[in-house]
Design an enzyme around this catalytic site. Structure first.
Site, PDB file in Angstrom:
ATOM      1  N   SER A  42       3.227  -2.235  10.364  1.00  0.00           N
ATOM      2  CA  SER A  42       4.676  -2.148  10.547  1.00  0.00           C
ATOM      3  C   SER A  42       5.400  -3.450  10.203  1.00  0.00           C
ATOM      4  CB  SER A  42       5.021  -1.684  11.972  1.00  0.00           C
ATOM      5  OG  SER A  42       4.482  -0.396  12.216  1.00  0.00           O
TER       6      SER A  42
ATOM      7  N   LYS B  25       0.053   4.217  -0.273  1.00  0.00           N
ATOM      8  CA  LYS B  25      -0.622   5.352   0.367  1.00  0.00           C
ATOM      9  C   LYS B  25      -0.429   6.616  -0.489  1.00  0.00           C
ATOM     10  CE  LYS B  25      -0.365   3.075   4.830  1.00  0.00           C
ATOM     11  NZ  LYS B  25      -0.263   3.214   6.291  1.00  0.00           N
TER      12      LYS B  25
ATOM     13  N   HIS C 149      -9.588   0.565   4.779  1.00  0.00           N
ATOM     14  CA  HIS C 149      -8.325   0.795   5.477  1.00  0.00           C
ATOM     15  C   HIS C 149      -8.566   1.714   6.677  1.00  0.00           C
ATOM     16  CE1 HIS C 149      -4.245   2.134   6.358  1.00  0.00           C
ATOM     17  NE2 HIS C 149      -3.840   1.048   5.733  1.00  0.00           N
TER      18      HIS C 149
ATOM     19  N   ASN D 175       0.858  -1.182   0.000  1.00  0.00           N
ATOM     20  CA  ASN D 175       0.000   0.000   0.000  1.00  0.00           C
ATOM     21  C   ASN D 175       0.895   1.232   0.000  1.00  0.00           C
ATOM     22  OD1 ASN D 175      -1.925   1.957   0.366  1.00  0.00           O
ATOM     23  ND2 ASN D 175      -2.503   1.325   2.428  1.00  0.00           N
TER      24      ASN D 175
ATOM     25  N   GLU E 181      -7.111   4.180   7.783  1.00  0.00           N
ATOM     26  CA  GLU E 181      -7.014   5.617   7.503  1.00  0.00           C
ATOM     27  C   GLU E 181      -8.301   6.135   6.862  1.00  0.00           C
ATOM     28  OE1 GLU E 181      -3.306   5.372   5.419  1.00  0.00           O
ATOM     29  OE2 GLU E 181      -2.337   4.813   7.301  1.00  0.00           O
TER      30      GLU E 181
ATOM     31  N   GLY F  44       2.259   2.151  10.977  1.00  0.00           N
ATOM     32  CA  GLY F  44       3.128   3.311  10.852  1.00  0.00           C
ATOM     33  C   GLY F  44       3.718   3.781  12.167  1.00  0.00           C
TER      34      GLY F  44
ATOM     35  N   GLU G 186      -5.411  -5.386  10.372  1.00  0.00           N
ATOM     36  CA  GLU G 186      -4.426  -4.345  10.650  1.00  0.00           C
ATOM     37  C   GLU G 186      -4.734  -3.695  11.993  1.00  0.00           C
ATOM     38  OE1 GLU G 186      -2.720  -2.462   6.815  1.00  0.00           O
ATOM     39  OE2 GLU G 186      -4.748  -1.720   7.070  1.00  0.00           O
TER      40      GLU G 186
END
EC number: 5.3.1.1
Length: 248
Positions: free
Chosen positions: A211, A13, A95, A11, A97, A171, A165
């Site tokens: 991560s 991003k 996702h 991904n 985010e 991150g 996730e």
């Protein structure tokens, strides 16, 4: 039943430009990638066409999001039909985010999943709990609710990859331990068995994101119910090749 084919998604991003992504694509095209691993790269929408044209055919391309209808007055959105039109075959939906930065609900994500599948795209459907939810001991409740909102919209699971996730590990440099990842993946497979079918539970790939690096991927990949990865930052670096080859 055939073993589940290892799946690694990158991904990207909101990162990269033609120069840096071109260099990354050159690295991936030239690398020796395990034939036993399915690889898909999630490009920013403006670079989907570029990525699909430049990447080897054996590497898939995913959009990072799409809307729930084929076309219309939805400024800034893209549809599954458009994603397919430029030759990409996958989309990442739900996702964290999208959920937490942009406020997408379980219901909207479910509708997007339904439409993307109806249009023939493969879907990488993401679920995961936040740190306060894990600390409150409600990880299962959260991920089962998110999974149900997706499952209610899936008729054919052959085009779905479920990505777990943990939001606290995305991150942040914190990774769920291989044992923590395995525990949730095993419970998710159990949920699919109880609420969908044993066949779907056995055949659906459940991948881990949060991560993932060249350093921790091998131990994560050795877990029985971890069928691959959704990789963020490391997918923009040469170590992505090591992650793709984590099983070999």
């Amino acid at each position: 039943m055939a073993p589940r084919k290892f799946f690694v998604g990158g991904n990207w991003k909101m990162n990269g430009d033609k120069k840096s992504l071109g260099e990354l694509i050159h690295t991936l095209n030239g690398a020796k990638l395990s034939a036993d691993t399915e690889v898909v790269c999630g490009a920013p929408s403006i670079y989907l066409d570029f990525a699909r044209q430049k990447l080897d055919a054996k590497i898939g391309v995913a959009a990072q999001n799409c809307y729930k209808v084929p076309k219309g007055a939805f400024t800034g959105e893209i549809s599954p039909a458009m994603i397919k039109d430029i030759g990409a075959a996958w989309v990442i939906l739900g996702h964290s985010e999208r959920r937490h930065v942009f406020g997408e609900s379980d219901e909207l994500i479910g509708q997007k999943v339904a439409h993307a599948l109806a249009e023939g795209l493969g879907v990488i459907a993401c679920i995961g709990e936040k740190l306060d939810e894990r600390e409150a001991g409600i990880t299962e409740k959260v991920v089962f609710e998110q999974t149900k909102a997706i499952a209610d919209n899936v008729k054919d699971w052959s085009k779905v990859v479920l990505a777990y996730e943990p939001v606290w590990a995305i991150g942040t440099g914190k990774t769920a331990t291989p044992q923590q990842a395995q525990e949730v993946h095993e419970k998710l497979r159990g949920w699919l068995k109880s609420h969908v079918s044993d066949a779907v539970a056995q055949s659906t790939r459940i991948i881990y994101g949060g991560s993932v690096t060249g350093g921790n991927c091998k131990e994560l990949a050795s877990q029985h119910d971890v069928d691959g990865f959704l990789v963020g930052g490391a997918s923009l670096k040469p170590e992505f090749v090591d992650i793709i080859n984590a099983k070999h």
